[in-house]
Design a protein around this motif. Structure first.
Motif, PDB file in Angstrom:
ATOM      1  N   CYS A 184       0.608  -1.192  -0.195  1.00 41.85           N
ATOM      2  CA  CYS A 184       0.048   0.463  -0.198  1.00 41.85           C
ATOM      3  C   CYS A 184       0.848   1.313  -0.106  1.00 41.85           C
ATOM      4  O   CYS A 184       1.962   1.546   0.739  1.00 41.85           O
ATOM      5  N   ASP A 232       0.257   2.920   4.705  1.00 41.98           N
ATOM      6  CA  ASP A 232       1.010   2.752   4.205  1.00 41.98           C
ATOM      7  C   ASP A 232       2.330   1.060   4.295  1.00 41.98           C
ATOM      8  O   ASP A 232       1.861   1.750   5.451  1.00 41.98           O
ATOM      9  N   VAL A 245      -4.629   0.318  -2.066  1.00 35.25           N
ATOM     10  CA  VAL A 245      -3.461  -0.940  -1.758  1.00 35.25           C
ATOM     11  C   VAL A 245      -3.003  -1.623  -3.497  1.00 35.25           C
ATOM     12  O   VAL A 245      -3.435  -1.109  -4.372  1.00 35.25           O
ATOM     13  N   THR A 291      -6.484   4.110   4.018  1.00 30.69           N
ATOM     14  CA  THR A 291      -5.671   2.710   4.426  1.00 30.69           C
ATOM     15  C   THR A 291      -3.898   3.500   4.472  1.00 30.69           C
ATOM     16  O   THR A 291      -3.459   3.989   3.570  1.00 30.69           O
TER      17      THR A 291
END
Length: 199
Positions: free
Chosen positions: A111, A146, A116, A144
């Motif tokens: 990610c 990394d 992603v 999200t």
């Protein structure tokens, strides 16, 4: 003589009562065993129930929802990317969690910048394009976080919650084995006013 006859009748009555009690206990044991086998077969080969605890799949599935998942499909059919599954968190705790399949055996998962990547290609995640996720993106750097590339081995699956900022999943536990996946897909049956099949 009369006393002997009474004693004989009492003995026969006691023996009959004993046989009736023994027969009833045996019948109850058979019923218990039959119910146990039925529940075992249902849970392992038909449906797997789960009471959702936590917000890791919000808003797709909410805390307090009660859902049924397809145990037969999880055991005998292919697990595909994007599937919602029920899995054991690990083999020791046997705590059931509900997540989404992101990576399949042999995949490379990473990610970067809130995207992603699967095998170096950005993953299309329409289930994250909702008011909740977009609202979070407006307040934090990334929905999200990394993470560096993870290479999945044979029989390994990468599971993540839809509520990425509030989910403990493969980013914490690592990949899941196929044997840990106990249910595929879900039908939310409670609360009754929210009966639906999450996508």
């Amino acid at each position: 003589m009369h006393k002997s006859v009474n004693s004989k009748h009492r003995q026969e009555r006691d023996e009959t009562l004993g046989r009736v009690i023994g027969s009833n206990l045996l019948s109850l044991l058979k019923i218990f065993l039959a119910c146990f086998v039925l529940v075992y077969l249902t849970i392992n080969f038909a449906v797997r129930p789960i009471h959702v605890s936590g917000q890791s799949m919000f808003p797709t599935i909410e805390e307090g929802d009660f859902a049924l998942s397809n145990a037969f499909s999880a055991k005998f059919q292919e697990i595909e990317r994007g599937d919602i599954v029920i899995a054991y968190e690990n083999k020791q705790m046997h705590r059931m969690i509900i997540k989404r399949v992101i990576g399949l055996p042999g995949d490379r998962i990473s990610c970067k910048d809130d995207k992603v990547y699967v095998n170096d290609k950005a993953l299309d995640e329409p289930y994250l394009d909702n008011e909740w996720a977009n609202g979070i993106r407006d307040t934090v750097d990334a929905f999200t976080e990394d993470f560096t590339e993870v290479c999945l081995q044979e029989d390994e699956y990468w599971l993540m919650g839809d509520n990425r900022i509030n989910s403990r999943d493969s980013r914490d536990f690592g990949p899941f084995k196929r044997s840990q996946i106990k249910g595929k897909d879900a039908l939310v049956i409670f609360p009754f006013h929210k009966i639906h099949i999450p996508k």
